[in-house]
Design an enzyme around this catalytic site. Structure first.
Site, PDB file in Angstrom:
ATOM      1  N   ASP A 168       0.583  -1.099  -0.056  1.00 13.46           N
ATOM      2  CA  ASP A 168      -0.143  -0.113  -0.135  1.00 13.46           C
ATOM      3  C   ASP A 168       0.908   1.198   0.164  1.00 13.46           C
ATOM      4  O   ASP A 168       2.223   1.350   0.163  1.00 13.46           O
ATOM      5  CB  ASP A 168      -0.813  -0.149   1.221  1.00 13.46           C
ATOM      6  N   HIS A 182       1.256  -8.955  -3.943  1.00 12.77           N
ATOM      7  CA  HIS A 182       0.293  -7.846  -3.617  1.00 12.77           C
ATOM      8  C   HIS A 182       1.090  -6.734  -3.365  1.00 12.77           C
ATOM      9  O   HIS A 182       1.465  -6.152  -2.308  1.00 12.77           O
ATOM     10  CB  HIS A 182      -0.357  -8.564  -2.291  1.00 12.77           C
ATOM     11  N   ASP A 190       0.459 -17.160  -5.364  1.00 14.54           N
ATOM     12  CA  ASP A 190       1.229 -16.140  -5.795  1.00 14.54           C
ATOM     13  C   ASP A 190       0.227 -15.505  -6.946  1.00 14.54           C
ATOM     14  O   ASP A 190       0.101 -15.548  -7.940  1.00 14.54           O
ATOM     15  CB  ASP A 190       2.378 -16.741  -6.883  1.00 14.54           C
ATOM     16  N   GLU A 239       1.973 -10.507  -0.088  1.00 18.28           N
ATOM     17  CA  GLU A 239       2.327  -8.861  -0.011  1.00 18.28           C
ATOM     18  C   GLU A 239       3.880  -8.578   0.208  1.00 18.28           C
ATOM     19  O   GLU A 239       4.669  -9.847   0.803  1.00 18.28           O
ATOM     20  CB  GLU A 239       1.708  -8.219   1.193  1.00 18.28           C
TER      21      GLU A 239
END
Length: 572
Positions: A199, A512, A541, A550
């Site tokens: 993120d 991710h 994956d 992630e």
């Protein structure tokens, strides 16, 4: 499905944006770097029943391979000439419940001549090629370390890897909002630092264990890191590139202080929820400062105290600024001894919530090591004496006691409690011995059996514990266990795959990571370790699997340390 070819006009616009942003920060510098080693390609006859470290091995390092088909003999052959350079007998069979397999182990540690090789196992087949070289991990170390630069927030970044150009313009330049810290419509500059994970938000607590792991790599392996050229912008003139990149994060952490001079530190800078998979410069969610926490403030103290020590030879004025900030926040915590959690009920992003006793202990240790002040020493020793277990087997941002203990026993300062020092050392060696025992027992040489979010990061972090123990009492078992951890990360595992994007055999393709999901390039951004499964066999994956695929800065820092460690400490 990602498209293979970008629209030409969009590409031109992006290049212009990157160039303009680079000009604004004073130039992006060279991005060519050392030629990255392409992941070894398995030939059609290569079989993945033979699981090994696909990056290869240093000449004097332990070299073990796991084979999941019944066998008795193996040979090591020179790639190209097919000349046999070693023959041996496998050990086994060994059965293990969590992977549901019976395996055999091939050990060819005696092969130490540089070159490219493969294993040939009669009745099974050939492994993919691997290399033995003094520089076998250099490219991986460069790529994994430079990945932090590619995580930078508030500036343009770019880099080439295996002929592919990765970049984005400057991002998140809008000021952070203060609505949730008692100032409706107030704003404060929050640009800079590293995006935390897949993120685009930033968290003080996770910065703590991340920066500490990188500083310990710097402390332990200066020969590998002082002259490591990362080809990054010169945002800290006079600093070695490795420290220059860490300073980018420290500069941002200064912005996380309350502007009232109290010493309080904001817990995080985040949107209310995670954004969709868009490039960072296109992320439009409002980002808010989250109220101070005693955990985050203590971590800030520890980081700033470490920064003051490490940066002093390169910039004494900045080092003093770090120390002054650490003292202010430490004094605030002393006057406010109760645990204070951040108020983040409105947020659905990462909480990084934990009790603060370990963070305060770590802060005291770093303040003492930097200043020599007996008051800080007393604070640390009082806290440490209360703990039955001085060293944790599993540790991360939520348990940083180990970081304080490592600093204390590694210090050359006088005045320490000798009985406490010996107690901590005893616990450290006992913990390292547990890791070694697990490594020897596991069919893939993994150092831990507890699965958790970020398992692969924990595997890499165990190398820090092992090498700390090795500093106290050198032991080949500790070095071999560290090698086994790196072997696991790069292919000696259930999947016969590397867990690091762009490196090794069959690496992750769908991490991710919002950049990878939005940039319309098939290949992921290189050098990032993915979290791994919550059991021995459930890694996926796939981009949507935040729980197993992630990336995150704390795992990445552990990977950098592990690669530096095995690059220098080699034994059989």
């Amino acid at each position: 499905m990602k498209k293979n070819i970008k629209n030409r006009s969009i590409a031109i616009i992006n290049i212009l944006l990157v160039t303009l942003s680079c000009i604004l920060i004073g130039g992006c510098g060279s991005i060519s770097g050392p030629e990255p080693k392409k992941a070894p390609t398995a030939k059609p006859e290569a079989i993945e029943d033979i699981k090994l470290n696909s990056l290869g091995y240093l000449p004097a390092a332990q070299k073990k391979v796991t084979i999941i088909s019944k066998c008795s003999d193996f040979s090591v052959k020179k790639a190209g000439s097919n000349k046999v350079v070693y023959t041996g007998k496998v050990s086994g069979p060994f059965s293990q419940q969590d992977v549901g397999q019976t395996v055999w182990i091939a050990d060819f540690s005696e092969v130490n001549k540089p070159g490219k090789y493969y294993l040939d196992v009669p009745g099974i087949g050939k492994s993919y090629r691997f290399e033995i070289s003094d520089k076998v991990y250099d490219s991986a170390l460069y790529t994994a370390t430079r990945a932090f630069y590619m995580w930078r927030c508030g500036t343009a970044v770019e880099g080439d890897y295996n002929g592919i150009h990765f970049s984005h313009p400057a991002c998140h330049l809008n000021e952070g909002l203060l609505d949730y810290v008692g100032e409706p419509n107030g704003t404060k500059d929050g640009a800079g630092g590293w995006h935390d994970a897949g993120d685009y938000y930033k968290y003080t607590v996770n910065a703590g264990v991340t920066v500490a792991s990188l500083f310990w790599a710097w402390e332990h392996y200066p020969n590998k890191l002082k002259d490591l050229s990362l080809n990054i912008p010169d945002t800290a003139p006079g600093y070695p590139d490795f420290l220059k990149e860490i300073k980018w994060e420290i500069d941002w952490l200064f912005k996380m202080r309350y502007p009232d001079g109290s010493g309080r530190v904001y817990h995080k800078l985040s949107a209310l929820n995670f954004c969709s998979f868009v490039m960072p410069e296109r992320e439009r969610f409002k980002q808010y400062y989250v109220s101070w926490s005693s955990t985050g403030t203590a971590d800030f103290v520890a980081i700033m105290a470490m920064s003051a020590r490490v940066f002093k030879p390169y910039d004494a004025e900045y080092a003093q600024k770090c120390l002054d900030a650490a003292k202010l926040s430490y004094d605030f915590l002393t006057k406010n001894p109760g645990h204070k959690k951040a108020e983040q009920d409105a947020f659905k992003t990462g909480t990084y919530r934990s009790l603060d006793h370990d963070d305060r202990l770590w802060a005291a240790a770093e303040m003492w090591e930097t200043t020599g002040d007996a008051n800080y020493l007393k604070d640390f020793e009082t806290r440490a004496a209360k703990l039955d277990d001085k060293i944790s087997l599993y540790w991360d941002w939520s348990d940083v006691n180990n970081l304080g203990m490592f600093t204390y026993i590694s210090s050359s300062r006088g005045g320490k409690n000798n009985a406490l020092v010996e107690d901590i050392k005893k616990d450290l060696l006992a913990t390292a011995d547990k890791i070694v025992a697990k490594t020897k027992k596991d069919v893939y040489g993994r150092p831990i059996e507890k699965y958790n979010w970020g398992y692969n990061g924990t595997v890499a972090r165990e190398v820090i514990t092992l090498m700390m123990a090795n500093k106290i009492l050198p032991n080949p078992d500790y070095v071999n266990a560290a090698q086994s951890a790196v072997d696991h990360i790069f292919g000696r595992n259930y999947y016969c795959r590397s867990y690091v994007t762009g490196l090794g055999h069959n690496p992750p393709m769908k991490p991710h990571d919002r950049r990878c999901g939005a940039d319309k390039i098939d290949e992921p951004w290189p050098g990032y370790i993915v979290g791994g499964g919550h059991s021995a066999t459930d890694w996926q994956d796939i981009q949507s699997s935040a729980s197993t695929n992630e990336i995150a800065i704390n795992w990445q820092a552990a990977l950098v340390y592990a690669l530096a460690a095995v690059s220098e400490a080699q034994t059989k």
